[in-house]
Design a protein around this motif. Structure first.
Motif, short mmCIF file in Angstrom:
data_model
loop_
_atom_site.label_atom_id
_atom_site.label_comp_id
_atom_site.label_asym_id
_atom_site.label_seq_id
_atom_site.Cartn_x
_atom_site.Cartn_y
_atom_site.Cartn_z
N ILE A 253 0.83 -1.20 0.00
CA ILE A 253 0.00 0.00 0.00
C ILE A 253 0.86 1.25 0.00
O ILE A 253 0.51 2.27 -0.62
N GLU A 254 2.04 1.18 0.65
CA GLU A 254 2.91 2.34 0.73
C GLU A 254 3.37 2.82 -0.65
O GLU A 254 3.72 4.00 -0.82
N ASP A 255 3.35 1.95 -1.67
CA ASP A 255 3.73 2.36 -3.01
C ASP A 255 2.72 3.33 -3.62
O ASP A 255 3.01 3.94 -4.67
N TYR A 256 1.55 3.46 -2.99
CA TYR A 256 0.52 4.37 -3.48
C TYR A 256 0.43 5.64 -2.62
O TYR A 256 -0.44 6.47 -2.85
N TYR A 257 1.29 5.75 -1.62
CA TYR A 257 1.38 6.99 -0.86
C TYR A 257 2.12 8.04 -1.70
O TYR A 257 2.89 7.70 -2.61
N ARG A 258 1.92 9.30 -1.38
CA ARG A 258 2.63 10.38 -2.06
C ARG A 258 3.04 11.45 -1.04
O ARG A 258 2.41 11.59 0.02
N THR A 259 4.07 12.20 -1.40
CA THR A 259 4.49 13.33 -0.58
C THR A 259 3.94 14.62 -1.18
O THR A 259 3.58 14.67 -2.36
N PRO A 260 3.91 15.71 -0.40
CA PRO A 260 3.48 17.00 -0.97
C PRO A 260 4.36 17.44 -2.13
O PRO A 260 3.86 18.08 -3.07
N VAL A 261 5.64 17.11 -2.11
CA VAL A 261 6.53 17.50 -3.21
C VAL A 261 6.10 16.81 -4.50
O VAL A 261 6.02 17.44 -5.56
N GLU A 262 5.80 15.53 -4.43
CA GLU A 262 5.40 14.78 -5.62
C GLU A 262 4.11 15.30 -6.23
O GLU A 262 3.88 15.16 -7.44
N LEU A 263 3.25 15.89 -5.41
CA LEU A 263 1.95 16.37 -5.90
C LEU A 263 1.95 17.86 -6.20
O LEU A 263 0.89 18.46 -6.39
N GLY A 264 3.12 18.48 -6.24
CA GLY A 264 3.19 19.89 -6.62
C GLY A 264 2.95 20.87 -5.50
O GLY A 264 2.70 22.05 -5.75
N TRP A 265 3.02 20.41 -4.26
CA TRP A 265 2.72 21.25 -3.11
C TRP A 265 3.96 21.58 -2.27
O TRP A 265 3.86 21.88 -1.08
N ALA A 266 5.12 21.56 -2.89
CA ALA A 266 6.37 21.81 -2.16
C ALA A 266 6.36 23.18 -1.49
O ALA A 266 6.93 23.35 -0.40
N ARG A 267 5.73 24.16 -2.13
CA ARG A 267 5.74 25.52 -1.57
C ARG A 267 5.01 25.60 -0.24
O ARG A 267 5.20 26.56 0.52
N MET A 268 4.16 24.62 0.05
CA MET A 268 3.44 24.63 1.32
C MET A 268 4.32 24.22 2.50
O MET A 268 4.01 24.50 3.65
N ILE A 269 5.42 23.54 2.21
CA ILE A 269 6.26 22.96 3.27
C ILE A 269 7.15 24.04 3.86
O ILE A 269 7.93 24.67 3.16
N SER A 270 7.04 24.23 5.17
CA SER A 270 7.83 25.25 5.86
C SER A 270 8.72 24.59 6.91
O SER A 270 8.27 23.74 7.67
N GLY A 271 9.97 25.04 6.95
CA GLY A 271 10.90 24.52 7.93
C GLY A 271 10.97 25.32 9.20
O GLY A 271 11.87 25.11 10.02
N ASP A 272 9.99 26.23 9.41
CA ASP A 272 10.07 27.11 10.59
C ASP A 272 9.43 26.50 11.83
O ASP A 272 9.29 27.18 12.85
N HIS A 273 9.05 25.22 11.76
CA HIS A 273 8.45 24.57 12.92
C HIS A 273 8.62 23.06 12.79
O HIS A 273 8.99 22.56 11.73
N GLU A 274 8.35 22.35 13.87
CA GLU A 274 8.45 20.90 13.87
C GLU A 274 7.11 20.28 13.47
O GLU A 274 6.04 20.75 13.89
N PHE A 275 7.17 19.22 12.68
CA PHE A 275 5.98 18.45 12.30
C PHE A 275 6.46 17.08 11.82
O PHE A 275 7.64 16.92 11.46
N PRO A 276 5.60 16.08 11.80
CA PRO A 276 6.04 14.75 11.36
C PRO A 276 6.55 14.77 9.92
O PRO A 276 5.92 15.35 9.03
N GLY A 277 7.70 14.16 9.69
CA GLY A 277 8.27 14.09 8.35
C GLY A 277 9.04 15.31 7.92
O GLY A 277 9.42 15.43 6.75
N ARG A 278 9.30 16.23 8.85
CA ARG A 278 9.91 17.51 8.50
C ARG A 278 11.25 17.36 7.77
O ARG A 278 11.43 17.93 6.69
N GLU A 279 12.17 16.59 8.34
CA GLU A 279 13.51 16.49 7.76
C GLU A 279 13.46 15.84 6.38
O GLU A 279 14.14 16.28 5.44
N ALA A 280 12.64 14.79 6.25
CA ALA A 280 12.53 14.11 4.95
C ALA A 280 11.97 15.04 3.89
O ALA A 280 12.45 15.06 2.74
N LEU A 281 10.97 15.83 4.25
CA LEU A 281 10.34 16.71 3.28
C LEU A 281 11.23 17.89 2.91
O LEU A 281 11.26 18.31 1.74
#
Length: 428
Positions: free
Chosen positions: A271-299
């Protein structure tokens, strides 16, 4: 609780997902497709879920479970809020609006994730489910319709992804400047008991502007043209590696909101092969490094060096015609291709290849009557993503004859979005 496995998710679902929009068609799906380009339409998205988040720790709860920054989050502002797991894969996403200090409302499945985390403790915040309507009114004449119903200037001063009050049928509700068709438009929101009055007023006043109702067959095509990835269509929510949340989520949802079903030529191993990240779906601009959240370093690392990106694919029409004609000409025909797209709630995932090498996954295959083209969205390798590149999509469920369809890479969105500038010119 149902044991969801990859095999169980490849079975045909019992219900039709897009029936949530009401009728499959109100005029015809191609007439409705044209309406959001030339006049205006009304679409009913009231099947979405709302949760109100209040309390002194409301913003901290949101921040610690959302990739978006909350710095400078203003009253009346909305965000496309994205929630990820520890690997940076998308759990849920939706629209989050700040209505007051310590007062937020989220539309979509993300409210369940925030409520789950709030109830686990550590936050002085309450997440309570509410029942609102959402009526999309979009298209080039939509602002004239809304301005006719409420001629006050406030609506015309609304910034993109902001809400303004609007009065319709004597009711004070909210208008969010945002639309899933990529055209000029608003989402009208308010308590569900006001919906029928508001809908009737919009429909009556909209006759002057050629308004159409948006049915379930046409609705997903505006997502496709406008490059809006959709849960359970472009990606499977990353909830299956968290048994506690999966059980909580499924016990909270109505029966039609199953996580997803899978079809198509792409054969994932898990099932994990059908997961996606925000970067893969064109939402990279939404990702902010100014706070902690799950998956922060990977994203943050993926944002700097993406492996796959979102593109639109334009399918060769002769090959699509060959697939369609095979149903009546060939005993051993290709996998059925419904127009304008499949209605059954699948993540229809097909392999994207070049010279036999898998480069990505194609989803949301559908036919745009406006462009007279078969299109799909795709997450594909960066080195194959240059617009104009020639690739192939492999069409066919496992066990069926496979058809290799030449496709041309285009930017996503395929249809250029309406400019997010002043509304004043639109009412002239």
């Amino acid at each position: 609780m149902t044991n969801y496995t990859l095999e169980s998710m490849r079975r045909t679902p019992a219900g039709y997902a897009w029936s949530r929009f009401g009728e499959p068609e109100y005029t015809t799906w191609f007439d409705e497709n044209i309406a959001w380009k030339k006049t205006c339409y009304i679409g009913d998205w009231s099947f979405l879920w709302q949760h109100r988040i209040t309390g002194p720790d409301a913003l901290r709860l949101i921040s610690e479970h959302t990739v978006n920054t909350v710095k400078g989050f203003r009253i009346g502002q909305s965000k496309h809020a994205i929630h990820t797991n520890s690997d940076g894969k998308i759990i849920h996403e939706g629209v989050l609006t700040k209505f007051g200090e310590d007062d937020y409302l989220v539309h979509g499945r993300g409210g369940f994730w925030l409520r789950f985390n709030a109830e686990r403790g550590g936050y002085n915040a309450t997440v309570a489910q509410e029942n609102w309507f959402i009526l999309q009114v979009s298209g080039p004449l939509s602002i004239k319709l809304l301005h006719k119903l409420d001629p006050r200037d406030g609506l015309l001063e609304t910034g993109y992804m902001h809400v303004s009050p609007i009065r319709i049928a004597g009711h004070d509700i909210w208008a969010l400047r945002q639309g899933m068709s990529g055209e000029l438009g608003f989402e009208l929101q308010g308590p569900i008991e006001l919906k029928d009055d508001v809908y009737a007023a919009l429909w009556d006043a909209g006759q002057e502007f050629g308004i159409r109702r948006m049915g379930g067959r046409g609705a997903p095509i505006n997502h496709l043209e406008a490059g809006y990835p959709t849960i359970a269509t472009e990606y499977i929510p990353a909830i299956f590696d968290n048994p506690d949340y999966l059980e909580y989520f499924m016990s909270s949802m109505p029966k039609f909101a199953l996580p997803a079903y899978i079809a198509g030529s792409f054969g994932g191993d898990s099932i994990e092969d059908y997961y996606r990240t925000p970067v893969e779906l064109g939402w990279a601009r939404m990702i902010s490094g100014d706070h902690e959240f799950p998956g922060r370093e990977a994203l943050l690392a993926e944002k700097e060096n993406p492996r796959r990106v979102l593109r639109s694919l334009e399918w060769n029409s002769d090959d699509v015609a060959d697939i369609l004609s095979s149903f009546v000409l060939d005993e051993n025909h290709y996998t059925y291709m419904e127009l304008p797209r499949d209605q059954r709630g699948f993540m229809w995932a097909d392999r994207v290849e070049r010279d036999g090498r898998v480069l990505g996954v194609s989803t949301s295959r559908g036919f745009s009557y406006w462009f007279r083209k078969t299109l799909s969205l795709a997450t594909i390798d960066v080195d194959a993503a240059e617009p104009g590149s020639q690739l192939e999509v492999v069409w066919g469920n496992p066990g069926d004859p496979e058809k290799r369809v030449p496709v041309t890479v285009h930017p996503s969105p395929y249809k250029a979005p309406h400019a997010k500038d002043s509304l004043l010119d639109a009412v002239q």
